[in-house]
Motif scaffolding. Structure first.
Motif, PDB file in Angstrom:
ATOM      1  N   PRO A 657      35.141  41.310  21.695  1.00  0.00           N
ATOM      2  CA  PRO A 657      36.135  42.388  21.681  1.00  0.00           C
ATOM      3  C   PRO A 657      37.156  42.203  20.567  1.00  0.00           C
ATOM      4  O   PRO A 657      37.458  41.076  20.151  1.00  0.00           O
ATOM      5  N   CYS A 663      36.138  49.779  24.364  1.00  0.00           N
ATOM      6  CA  CYS A 663      34.972  49.056  24.877  1.00  0.00           C
ATOM      7  C   CYS A 663      34.703  49.557  26.287  1.00  0.00           C
ATOM      8  O   CYS A 663      35.371  50.469  26.783  1.00  0.00           O
ATOM      9  N   ALA A 665      34.618  48.235  30.208  1.00  0.00           N
ATOM     10  CA  ALA A 665      35.126  47.124  31.022  1.00  0.00           C
ATOM     11  C   ALA A 665      34.751  47.358  32.476  1.00  0.00           C
ATOM     12  O   ALA A 665      34.833  48.488  32.980  1.00  0.00           O
ATOM     13  N   TRP A 673      32.218  50.611  35.979  1.00  0.00           N
ATOM     14  CA  TRP A 673      32.520  50.480  34.551  1.00  0.00           C
ATOM     15  C   TRP A 673      33.454  51.601  34.123  1.00  0.00           C
ATOM     16  O   TRP A 673      33.319  52.752  34.552  1.00  0.00           O
ATOM     17  N   VAL A 678      41.223  47.401  24.222  1.00  0.00           N
ATOM     18  CA  VAL A 678      41.582  45.986  24.263  1.00  0.00           C
ATOM     19  C   VAL A 678      43.029  45.830  23.814  1.00  0.00           C
ATOM     20  O   VAL A 678      43.405  46.245  22.712  1.00  0.00           O
ATOM     21  N   LYS A 681      43.755  39.296  23.842  1.00  0.00           N
ATOM     22  CA  LYS A 681      42.681  38.447  24.341  1.00  0.00           C
ATOM     23  C   LYS A 681      43.050  36.987  24.170  1.00  0.00           C
ATOM     24  O   LYS A 681      43.826  36.610  23.290  1.00  0.00           O
ATOM     25  N   VAL A 688      42.892  44.529  29.106  1.00  0.00           N
ATOM     26  CA  VAL A 688      42.473  45.873  28.689  1.00  0.00           C
ATOM     27  C   VAL A 688      43.260  46.912  29.474  1.00  0.00           C
ATOM     28  O   VAL A 688      43.813  46.632  30.540  1.00  0.00           O
ATOM     29  N   THR A 690      42.645  50.805  30.948  1.00  0.00           N
ATOM     30  CA  THR A 690      41.645  51.846  31.171  1.00  0.00           C
ATOM     31  C   THR A 690      42.203  53.171  30.657  1.00  0.00           C
ATOM     32  O   THR A 690      43.249  53.637  31.107  1.00  0.00           O
ATOM     33  N   VAL A 699      40.133  40.844  32.458  1.00  0.00           N
ATOM     34  CA  VAL A 699      38.738  40.615  32.843  1.00  0.00           C
ATOM     35  C   VAL A 699      38.162  39.501  31.976  1.00  0.00           C
ATOM     36  O   VAL A 699      38.695  39.182  30.903  1.00  0.00           O
ATOM     37  N   LYS A 701      35.237  37.857  29.542  1.00  0.00           N
ATOM     38  CA  LYS A 701      34.524  38.451  28.419  1.00  0.00           C
ATOM     39  C   LYS A 701      33.145  38.952  28.804  1.00  0.00           C
ATOM     40  O   LYS A 701      32.672  39.958  28.248  1.00  0.00           O
ATOM     41  N   HIS A 703      32.383  40.521  31.288  1.00  0.00           N
ATOM     42  CA  HIS A 703      32.517  41.804  31.968  1.00  0.00           C
ATOM     43  C   HIS A 703      32.837  42.929  30.991  1.00  0.00           C
ATOM     44  O   HIS A 703      33.265  44.009  31.413  1.00  0.00           O
ATOM     45  N   LEU A 704      32.650  42.692  29.713  1.00  0.00           N
ATOM     46  CA  LEU A 704      32.883  43.700  28.685  1.00  0.00           C
ATOM     47  C   LEU A 704      31.580  44.024  27.972  1.00  0.00           C
ATOM     48  O   LEU A 704      30.710  43.164  27.825  1.00  0.00           O
TER      49      LEU A 704
END
Length: 1093
Positions: A657, A663, A665, A673, A678, A681, A688, A690, A699, A701, A703-704
């Motif tokens: 990311p 992306c 997530a 999803w 992002v 990090k 992230v 939404t 989350v 990584k 899970h991306l």
């Protein structure tokens, strides 16, 4: 060894750089042995200096080198040569000795007063003033002058200078005038020569080129100045000019533009175009609030400036500016949330490049079904040269010392013939609507700068309608429309590619990459000159060469000049002696295309109409995230969730990311999803947000997943808002206020109206079940009204100064949409005079109140004073929304008046003059923000909205708007029902002689018809609407007369047939037949109204 030196395009082809010499200026047909053409000769930059070098003393050989003809690179080398030669004497007087040319140059200011020419037979003729005749000025043989032909700016990076801010447009565009005697002397010298040279009238009209430096007659004082042509009108009658010695801009007729002749000094621009180093705007553009604040802080001030670098090929200097408080301007911008720190873009990885190539291929395939993909037209063979060859060339494109595109001088005639054939072919070729060439194929492309046709290779599709092409014979590239492409013939592909790739042998950058100063100096050294190259070997499909400038004295090795000037470091020269040299031809490397991912955000209407919102996430009343409450949006989000799950379950490739990029997530609680941005990090966790719901989470990584362009087509639905009309009691919102706010908005359908827009989101007025949310917080003593002055501020005010003046002193010019309008008396019925119409949610009527002429004249004086002190720019950096108040300059008398924006386009705005009710379209340069103190006197137009706004959509269908405008501009009766705090709510009805009828009911019925038509099967055909009326009832009469104009007797109405739908009852199974029966009464009423007496 044969080496293929065919063209290669750089990895950044989707956003290409302009070429050093565009294709239309390809070399004419001259041989290698013939002298170079006139446009390759560099003019003397300081013709008034009496010496061109130094002559040797005693028996030493005289060396004649004109310092003025040497640029920055060769000057350093010459300095080294002369310091090792011995003592020299002035060539003019033959008396004063010098150790070097540099020593003589530094002494010239003092020596020129005593220097006399050594001449045994001096001339007895009196000197005559040299002027240039008009015929000489109008001659087509004059060489055009560009910025690269001017002297380089002598700026030492890292040192402080004193400079005056002469023009301020934004923190990214500031013009500074250095306070040094050298600059003042240069200005005086240039001005004197210009006035003397161009005092004769011109006999012909000179048509300049874009980016050309010309002599321009300023419109205010009719004196001549040096100007840069930034744009040329399509009819070639006017040009947009930047005065390079002062920084101001204006449109100038071409009859006041003349070519810059040789006797005008080629000094560098006297003003420096600068930008603030280390900062960038938060949302991509500098806000109007930031620009106004900076302009008041800097305009006309002398400041301490420290240059730190250059951008845009050395044309713009990045600087640090120290304010009078001792604080850096960049720090000020960051502290006031006008900017964020600039991040250096990392070199794209192979994974990034592959993803962008996939995006380009998807753009191509999306609309290529059934189209001519031109697969047969493959690139021609590249030119081949052998190791050890020595050829004469010209540089057509330059990216770095390692990436240079050249053409052979001996092929100039062949290229000229090819251009003539291409022009003839493309002029006779028909325009094919189904022509969509595939990436990698060759076609004919029209270059945007000279509108000529060239052979081009399709590199990528940045979008469905735009194509990135690389010009095979010149090496540069650009984005063009599909309409600028034509199929190519096989005969035009027989000639090999004329662009050859090469790189300088024996040099490497001093640091990790080539500096901007190095690239600029190299560009000035090699452009528009005939050079000789000696091929030593090959590397990555390009020739490694030694480049010699035979036109200089002595002959200069370009690589040695770079090393001598500390722009490059020596590198071992790789030769091909140990390679298999007689086998194959090295093919040109395939281009890598980088294309950024594109996404957008949902927008709320800003014209005063209401919209239904649902609150998803609440941080506090000053920051919460909403989505628009529409069934279609909810349905689309559900479908998007299914698409995200399918994509992410099938994509297990590793993903890295990047901060600020979108992306996919996964929410750990339910495994669903979501689209996300992002934020930051760490080693294992990624933060992230939404983008469709507004909540943030951390989350892991794994899970991306990466996101595809197809999943970005729907705008991000989460809209960041803050509550307008209430402020926290302290510096932050209390927990009690947050709890009360959540109680009012959670799970409820809210009615919202946008009052202001900023970089962080929308300021909205909220109603929850008929209750104003801001008023509720204030009544519970959990918030305060906005703009409340602290007690200590009131106590410090002068006793004679009213509280209103204290409040007004803090006002900042802006484009407010919440300006106060006249409240009309309730339940009164009248026939309104419609001044302007934006939509049923926003229209303006002439106010029936009497005008106080004395107050109005005093106000007009204040408006004129404010606008004369403001600094108008060529284009607004922040566009006002429809319904926003502003200051506008009337075209008839060039005076400033209060106005309201009706409609905004790319280059102009439609406004209504608020005190005179007439309208016109004005350029963006004639629009200024308005301070609140100039809004105290009510406008002579009243803001109104149609009753029943709870049924109105966020975006109005065009057909409904046209119908409303047509009906409203004919006689209607209005009844004032209420005042909602911003606009008068009117109930509109048709007169009895027109059949009567409530206009709100007509609008709602028409909206229902429109919505059902949108969901109707394809077999239903919608009837065409024709002859829509004009949106306003007034014209561009002078605002000088406050009396309203009479409504025209006749208005062209909306023509509507007797039936809204045309359908074949024998073949259609559509449900619209029943709908037609329901709509029939409304259709008959409307038809009677439109076609009745």
């Amino acid at each position: 060894m044969l080496i293929a030196v065919g063209e290669k395009h750089s990895p950044s082809m989707v956003r290409p750089n302009l070429p050093l010499r565009k294709p239309s200026t390809s070399p004419m047909a001259f041989s290698a042995s013939s002298p170079p053409p006139a446009y390759l000769s560099r003019p003397n930059s300081t013709p008034e200096s009496p010496f061109s070098g130094a002559s040797g003393d005693g028996n030493s050989t005289q060396t004649h080198i004109s310092v003025q003809l040497l640029d920055m690179l060769s000057f350093r080398l010459v300095r080294v040569l002369f310091t090792q030669t011995g003592y020299f004497r002035c060539k003019r007087c033959k008396r004063t000795p010098y150790c070097s040319v540099l020593c003589q140059t530094e002494d010239w200011k003092a020596h020129r007063h005593v220097c006399k020419a050594f001449d045994p037979e001096p001339t007895k003729e009196n000197p005559k003033e040299i002027t240039v005749s008009p015929n000489a000025l109008d001659s087509s043989s004059l060489q055009r002058v560009y910025l690269k032909d001017l002297d380089m700016t002598n700026i030492v990076f890292g040192t402080d200078i004193q400079a005056t801010v002469v023009e301020f447009y934004s923190p990214a565009r500031i013009f500074l005038l250095a306070q040094t005697p050298q600059v003042q002397e240069a200005l005086q010298r240039i001005s004197t020569e210009l006035q003397k040279t161009y005092k004769f009238p011109s006999t012909t009209t000179y048509i300049p080129c874009v980016r050309e430096v010309c002599a321009v007659q300023f419109s205010h004082d009719l004196n001549w100045y040096r100007g840069l042509v930034q744009a040329l009108a399509a009819d070639q009658k006017t040009a947009y000019i930047l005065y390079i010695d002062f920084g101001n801009e204006e449109n100038v007729p071409v009859d006041r533009i003349r070519p810059l002749v040789a006797n005008i000094p080629r000094s560098c621009p006297c003003v420096l175009e600068c930008c603030i180093a280390g900062v960038v705007p938060l949302d991509g553009n500098w806000s109007a609030e930031c620009c106004v604040a900076m302009r008041q802080l800097l305009a006309g001030k002398t400041v301490t400036v420290r240059p730190v670098g250059t951008v845009e090929n050395g044309c713009v200097h990045t600087v640090n500016i120290q304010l009078s408080t001792g604080k850096q301007l960049s720090t000020f911008l960051l502290e006031h949330n006008y900017a964020t720190k600039e991040t250096v873009t990392a070199t794209p990885t192979q994974q990034d490049i592959s993803a962008m190539m996939n995006v380009s291929l998807a753009n191509f395939k999306r609309c290529s079904i059934g189209k001519d993909e031109n697969n047969w037209a493959q690139p021609p063979e590249p030119l081949t040269q052998a190791v050890g060859d020595s050829i004469s060339v010209v540089v057509t494109h330059l990216q770095s010392p390692n990436e240079i595109i050249i053409q052979k001088v001996e092929n100039a005639g062949v290229i000229q013939d090819l251009q003539l054939k291409l022009r003839e072919h493309c002029c006779n070729a028909p325009v094919l609507q189904n022509f969509r060439p595939a990436p990698g194929t060759v076609c004919c492309a029209q270059f945007s700068e000279d509108k000529q046709w060239y052979r081009a290779k399709i590199l990528a599709y940045p979008s469905e309608e735009r194509v990135c092409v690389g010009y095979l014979d010149f090496g540069n590239s650009e984005d063009v429309d599909l309409g600028q492409l034509r199929p190519i013939s096989a005969s035009l592909l027989a000639l090999p590619m004329q662009a050859m790739r090469c790189g300088l042998a024996g040099v490497q950058p001093v640091g990790e990459q080539w500096s901007e100063e190095c690239l600029l100096a190299l560009q000035r050294r090699v452009s528009n000159r005939i050079l000789r190259i000696d091929i030593h070997g090959a590397h990555e499909g390009k020739a490694l060469v030694t480049m010699i400038d035979e036109g200089s004295d002595p002959q200069a090795n370009v690589a040695e000049l770079l090393i001598c000037a500390d722009y490059a470091a020596p590198a071992p020269v790789s030769t091909s002696s140990n390679q298999q040299v007689n086998q194959t031809v090295i093919p040109p490397a395939e281009p890598h295309v980088c294309e950024p991912m594109v996404w957008s955000f949902a927008k709320l209407p800003c014209d005063g109409q209401t919209v239904a919102l649902l609150v998803n996430v609440v941080e506090n009343p000053g920051e919460f995230y909403c989505t628009i409450d529409q069934p279609t949006v909810c349905q689309r989000l559900m479908e998007l969730g299914t698409e995200l799950k399918k994509h992410c379950d099938g994509d297990n490739s590793p993903y890295e990311p990047k901060v600020g990029e979108p992306c996919c997530a996964m929410f750990p609680a339910n495994g669903a999803w979501y689209r996300a941005l992002v934020k930051e990090k760490s080693e294992n966790l990624v933060s992230v947000n939404t983008v469709d719901y507004g909540f943030s989470m951390k989350v892991e990584k794994h899970h991306l997943r990466s996101i595809t362009p197809g999943l970005l087509s729907l705008p991000f639905q989460a809209v960041c808002c803050w509550l307008s009309g209430a402020e926290p009691l302290g510096s932050e919102w209390s927990s009690e206020a947050l709890l009360w706010f959540q109680t009012l908005v959670d799970g409820k359908k809210l009615c919202a109206r946008v009052l202001s827009v900023s970089k962080k989101g929308y300021g909205v007025e909220l109603e929850s079940r008929g209750q104003n949310v801001a008023a509720s917080l204030i009544s519970e003593q959990l918030a305060k009204a906005p703009g409340q002055i602290p007690r200590e501020t009131i106590a410090t005010a002068d006793s004679g100064e009213s509280l209103q003046n204290v409040v007004l002193s803090f006002s900042v010019p802006s484009f407010p949409t919440d300006w106060k309008t006249v409240e009309l008396p309730l339940n009164e019925t009248f026939q309104p005079y419609i001044a302007a119409i934006s939509s049923p949610s926003l229209f303006f009527v002439h106010s029936p109140s009497q005008v106080d002429q004395q107050k109005l004249q005093e106000l007009m004086t204040e408006v004129a004073d404010f606008c004369s002190q403001a600094l108008p720019s060529a284009a607004l950096l922040c566009r006002p929304a429809p319904g926003a108040a502003c200051c506008a300059q009337f075209s008839a008398d060039d005076k400033w008046y209060r106005a309201v924006v009706l409609e905004a386009s790319e280059n102009e705005m439609s406004v209504i003059y608020a005190d005179y009710c007439n309208t016109e379209k004005v350029p963006l340069s004639r629009i200024l923000p308005i301070p609140k103190r100039l809004l105290q006197l009510p406008f002579q137009i009243t803001r109104c909205t149609l009753s029943g706004k709870e049924h109105f959509p966020a975006e109005w269908p065009k057909e409904v708007q046209q119908m409303f405008q047509s009906i409203l501009l004919n006689n209607v009766l209005a009844t004032i029902q209420a005042f909602d705090g911003s606009a008068n709510v009117l109930s509109l009805a048709l007169p009895t002689e027109r059949g009567g009828g409530d206009l709100t009911a007509m609008i709602v019925d028409s909206l229902q018809v429109q919505n059902k038509v949108n969901f109707c099967p394809a077999s239903c055909q919608r009837a065409d609407l024709s002859d829509s009326s004009t949106p306003t009832a007034s014209t561009t009469d002078a605002p000088g007369c406050p009396q309203p104009k009479s409504v025209p007797d006749t208005q062209k109405g909306l023509e509507l047939g007797p039936s809204l739908f045309e359908d074949d009852p024998q073949t259609s199974t559509c449900c619209c037949m029943s709908l037609m029966t329901k709509v029939s009464p409304f259709s008959q009423t409307l038809t009677f109204y439109l076609h009745g007496t």
